[in-house]
Design a protein around this motif. Structure first.
Motif, PDB file in Angstrom:
ATOM      1  N   VAL A  66       0.888  -1.148  -0.146  1.00  0.00           N
ATOM      2  CA  VAL A  66      -0.069   0.152   0.158  1.00  0.00           C
ATOM      3  C   VAL A  66       0.950   1.276   0.096  1.00  0.00           C
ATOM      4  CG1 VAL A  66      -1.712   1.345   1.384  1.00  0.00           C
ATOM      5  CG2 VAL A  66      -1.868  -1.175   1.047  1.00  0.00           C
ATOM      6  N   ASP A  67       1.970   1.235   0.839  1.00  0.00           N
ATOM      7  CA  ASP A  67       2.839   2.509   0.928  1.00  0.00           C
ATOM      8  C   ASP A  67       3.547   2.739  -0.503  1.00  0.00           C
ATOM      9  OD1 ASP A  67       2.663   3.473   3.314  1.00  0.00           O
ATOM     10  OD2 ASP A  67       4.226   2.211   4.082  1.00  0.00           O
ATOM     11  N   GLU A  68       3.878   1.801  -1.248  1.00  0.00           N
ATOM     12  CA  GLU A  68       4.474   1.820  -2.574  1.00  0.00           C
ATOM     13  C   GLU A  68       3.474   2.419  -3.450  1.00  0.00           C
ATOM     14  OE1 GLU A  68       7.999  -1.429  -2.086  1.00  0.00           O
ATOM     15  OE2 GLU A  68       6.118  -2.037  -2.878  1.00  0.00           O
ATOM     16  N   TYR A  69       2.292   1.714  -3.605  1.00  0.00           N
ATOM     17  CA  TYR A  69       1.250   2.455  -4.357  1.00  0.00           C
ATOM     18  C   TYR A  69       1.107   3.836  -4.033  1.00  0.00           C
ATOM     19  CZ  TYR A  69      -3.490   2.952  -6.254  1.00  0.00           C
ATOM     20  OH  TYR A  69      -4.713   3.421  -6.748  1.00  0.00           O
ATOM     21  N   VAL A  70       0.875   4.357  -2.828  1.00  0.00           N
ATOM     22  CA  VAL A  70       0.450   5.644  -2.608  1.00  0.00           C
ATOM     23  C   VAL A  70       1.697   6.379  -2.928  1.00  0.00           C
ATOM     24  CG1 VAL A  70       0.104   7.118  -0.514  1.00  0.00           C
ATOM     25  CG2 VAL A  70      -1.097   5.005  -0.486  1.00  0.00           C
ATOM     26  N   HIS A  71       2.847   5.925  -2.807  1.00  0.00           N
ATOM     27  CA  HIS A  71       3.894   6.582  -3.289  1.00  0.00           C
ATOM     28  C   HIS A  71       3.991   6.868  -4.817  1.00  0.00           C
ATOM     29  CE1 HIS A  71       8.624   6.892  -3.292  1.00  0.00           C
ATOM     30  NE2 HIS A  71       8.091   8.098  -3.383  1.00  0.00           N
ATOM     31  N   LEU A  72       3.528   5.918  -5.625  1.00  0.00           N
ATOM     32  CA  LEU A  72       3.372   6.350  -6.737  1.00  0.00           C
ATOM     33  C   LEU A  72       2.328   7.107  -7.275  1.00  0.00           C
ATOM     34  CD1 LEU A  72       3.418   2.315  -8.232  1.00  0.00           C
ATOM     35  CD2 LEU A  72       4.965   4.113  -8.514  1.00  0.00           C
ATOM     36  N   LEU A  73       1.179   7.183  -6.485  1.00  0.00           N
ATOM     37  CA  LEU A  73       0.148   8.256  -6.629  1.00  0.00           C
ATOM     38  C   LEU A  73       0.599   9.809  -6.309  1.00  0.00           C
ATOM     39  CD1 LEU A  73      -2.853   6.405  -4.980  1.00  0.00           C
ATOM     40  CD2 LEU A  73      -2.444   6.758  -7.367  1.00  0.00           C
ATOM     41  N   LEU A  74       1.453   9.739  -5.260  1.00  0.00           N
ATOM     42  CA  LEU A  74       2.236  10.918  -4.854  1.00  0.00           C
ATOM     43  C   LEU A  74       3.110  11.505  -6.033  1.00  0.00           C
ATOM     44  CD1 LEU A  74       3.020  10.276  -1.058  1.00  0.00           C
ATOM     45  CD2 LEU A  74       1.366  11.982  -1.984  1.00  0.00           C
ATOM     46  N   ILE A  75       3.974  10.567  -6.736  1.00  0.00           N
ATOM     47  CA  ILE A  75       4.863  11.034  -7.642  1.00  0.00           C
ATOM     48  C   ILE A  75       3.919  11.382  -8.777  1.00  0.00           C
ATOM     49  CG2 ILE A  75       6.552  10.118  -9.279  1.00  0.00           C
ATOM     50  CD1 ILE A  75       7.358   8.053  -7.194  1.00  0.00           C
ATOM     51  N   HIS A  76       3.191  10.781  -9.269  1.00  0.00           N
ATOM     52  CA  HIS A  76       2.323  11.014 -10.471  1.00  0.00           C
ATOM     53  C   HIS A  76       1.337  12.233 -10.332  1.00  0.00           C
ATOM     54  CE1 HIS A  76       3.149   7.768 -13.118  1.00  0.00           C
ATOM     55  NE2 HIS A  76       3.002   6.913 -12.249  1.00  0.00           N
ATOM     56  N   GLY A  77       1.005  12.539  -8.985  1.00  0.00           N
ATOM     57  CA  GLY A  77       0.159  13.628  -8.599  1.00  0.00           C
ATOM     58  C   GLY A  77       1.180  14.980  -8.731  1.00  0.00           C
ATOM     59  N   ALA A  78       2.180  14.881  -8.212  1.00  0.00           N
ATOM     60  CA  ALA A  78       2.965  16.094  -8.119  1.00  0.00           C
ATOM     61  C   ALA A  78       3.529  16.441  -9.640  1.00  0.00           C
ATOM     62  CB  ALA A  78       4.397  15.833  -7.372  1.00  0.00           C
ATOM     63  N   PHE A  79       3.877  15.438 -10.694  1.00  0.00           N
ATOM     64  CA  PHE A  79       4.276  15.686 -11.803  1.00  0.00           C
ATOM     65  C   PHE A  79       3.055  16.215 -12.727  1.00  0.00           C
ATOM     66  CE2 PHE A  79       4.500  14.211 -16.269  1.00  0.00           C
ATOM     67  CZ  PHE A  79       5.737  14.620 -16.686  1.00  0.00           C
ATOM     68  N   HIS A  80       1.608  15.426 -12.593  1.00  0.00           N
ATOM     69  CA  HIS A  80       0.616  15.811 -13.496  1.00  0.00           C
ATOM     70  C   HIS A  80       0.008  17.276 -12.864  1.00  0.00           C
ATOM     71  CE1 HIS A  80       0.639  12.539 -16.391  1.00  0.00           C
ATOM     72  NE2 HIS A  80       0.687  11.946 -14.952  1.00  0.00           N
ATOM     73  N   GLN A  81       0.016  17.605 -11.647  1.00  0.00           N
ATOM     74  CA  GLN A  81      -0.534  18.681 -11.264  1.00  0.00           C
ATOM     75  C   GLN A  81       0.285  20.034 -11.667  1.00  0.00           C
ATOM     76  OE1 GLN A  81      -0.689  20.246  -7.028  1.00  0.00           O
ATOM     77  NE2 GLN A  81      -2.712  20.108  -7.596  1.00  0.00           N
ATOM     78  N   ALA A  82       1.476  19.901 -11.473  1.00  0.00           N
ATOM     79  CA  ALA A  82       2.526  20.738 -12.019  1.00  0.00           C
ATOM     80  C   ALA A  82       2.527  21.114 -13.699  1.00  0.00           C
ATOM     81  CB  ALA A  82       3.923  20.566 -11.519  1.00  0.00           C
ATOM     82  N   LEU A  83       2.453  19.822 -14.296  1.00  0.00           N
ATOM     83  CA  LEU A  83       2.482  20.034 -15.775  1.00  0.00           C
ATOM     84  C   LEU A  83       1.140  20.632 -16.216  1.00  0.00           C
ATOM     85  CD1 LEU A  83       3.773  19.589 -18.374  1.00  0.00           C
ATOM     86  CD2 LEU A  83       2.923  17.065 -18.329  1.00  0.00           C
ATOM     87  N   GLU A  84       0.176  20.138 -15.660  1.00  0.00           N
ATOM     88  CA  GLU A  84      -1.260  20.925 -16.119  1.00  0.00           C
ATOM     89  C   GLU A  84      -1.112  22.470 -15.961  1.00  0.00           C
ATOM     90  OE1 GLU A  84      -4.285  18.144 -14.480  1.00  0.00           O
ATOM     91  OE2 GLU A  84      -3.211  16.352 -15.661  1.00  0.00           O
ATOM     92  N   ARG A  85      -0.817  22.519 -14.635  1.00  0.00           N
ATOM     93  CA  ARG A  85      -0.721  24.358 -14.459  1.00  0.00           C
ATOM     94  C   ARG A  85       0.202  24.869 -15.371  1.00  0.00           C
ATOM     95  NH1 ARG A  85      -0.246  23.883  -7.970  1.00  0.00           N
ATOM     96  NH2 ARG A  85      -2.674  23.669  -7.571  1.00  0.00           N
ATOM     97  N   ALA A  86       1.486  24.340 -15.794  1.00  0.00           N
ATOM     98  CA  ALA A  86       2.187  24.914 -16.591  1.00  0.00           C
ATOM     99  C   ALA A  86       1.637  24.935 -17.966  1.00  0.00           C
ATOM    100  CB  ALA A  86       3.752  24.426 -16.770  1.00  0.00           C
ATOM    101  N   ILE A  87       0.901  24.125 -18.405  1.00  0.00           N
ATOM    102  CA  ILE A  87       0.266  23.999 -19.845  1.00  0.00           C
ATOM    103  C   ILE A  87      -0.806  25.171 -19.915  1.00  0.00           C
ATOM    104  CG2 ILE A  87      -1.120  22.663 -21.184  1.00  0.00           C
ATOM    105  CD1 ILE A  87       0.736  20.352 -20.792  1.00  0.00           C
TER     106      ILE A  87
END
Ligand code: HEM
Length: 194
Positions: free
Chosen positions: A35-56
């Protein structure tokens, strides 16, 4: 396939492998992702996509043909993280001062990850401990039946970029893959590991 799409695939192939390996592929494939690894993956993708969507969004005219509204993954990630009482960590500096062409390269990485997502969704089902979370999970379901059409439309958007921007687009894609390594470490700090 256009020359630029071919170059993107070839020139980021080893970075793709490296990123896949970094993001717990071994445990994922073995059905032992925690579960921790799964949550970690969500945090990584969340940080990436939120920042990218804002920049776009801050380059709305340039990205009109990218159709940002059909490609938003932040709401999916917020919902998945809310299930485990987590939020997207706010990490400063992501995509700051990236040129629009470099952001196209980053979008290639973000959109391409939706292709692998199908395989990942299948692997997630193999981890028994994740089953209570997957019923409502959204991010790893990706675009579903729209995966092919969305990828082809993205390919047309990339192909329509001026050839003078090709090197900046490839550079952006390479840097975006490398950013995943950086985010792996930075988001780990938001994880509460018992
Ligand atoms: C375990 C994790 C992953 C697996 C198993 C995986 C697998 C795949 C597969 C099978 C494809 C080809 C799909 C097709 O041609 O229809 C693909 C494409 C791609 N993936 Fe992944 N992937 C993973 C993670 C990622 C991540 C985390 C990213 C981005 C950070 C990413 C970025 C891409 C890109 C950009 C492409 C498009 C390549 C191209 O055709 O130009 N992948 N992936």
């Amino acid at each position: 396939m256009s020359d630029l799409l071919e170059r993107l695939r070839e020139e980021t192939r080893s970075l793709h492998e490296q990123t896949e390996h970094l993001l717990y592929t071994e445990s994922l494939r073995g059905g032992t992702l925690s579960v921790d690894e799964y949550v970690h993956l969500l945090l990584i993708h969340g940080a990436f996509h939120q920042a990218l969507e804002r920049a776009i969004d801050s380059q709305a005219t340039f990205f009109q043909a990218y159709t940002p509204d059909i490609r938003r993954k932040t709401p999916w990630l917020l919902a998945d993280l809310a299930q485990v009482n987590q939020a997207i960590p706010s990490l400063p500096g992501l995509f700051t001062n990236w040129l629009p062409a470099e952001l196209v390269g980053a979008a290639y990485v973000g959109e391409g990850s939706m292709l692998g997502g199908k395989t990942v969704w299948h692997y997630l089902q193999q981890s028994p401990v994740l089953q209570p979370l997957l019923g409502q999970a959204r991010f790893y379901r990706g675009y579903g039946a729209d995966t092919g059409p969305n990828w082809r439309a993205f390919g047309a958007f990339v192909t329509n970029q001026p050839t003078t921007d090709s090197n900046a687009i490839i550079d952006g894609a390479r840097r975006a893959f490398l950013l995943y390594g950086d985010l792996f470490e930075r988001t780990r700090r938001s994880l509460i590991i018992p």
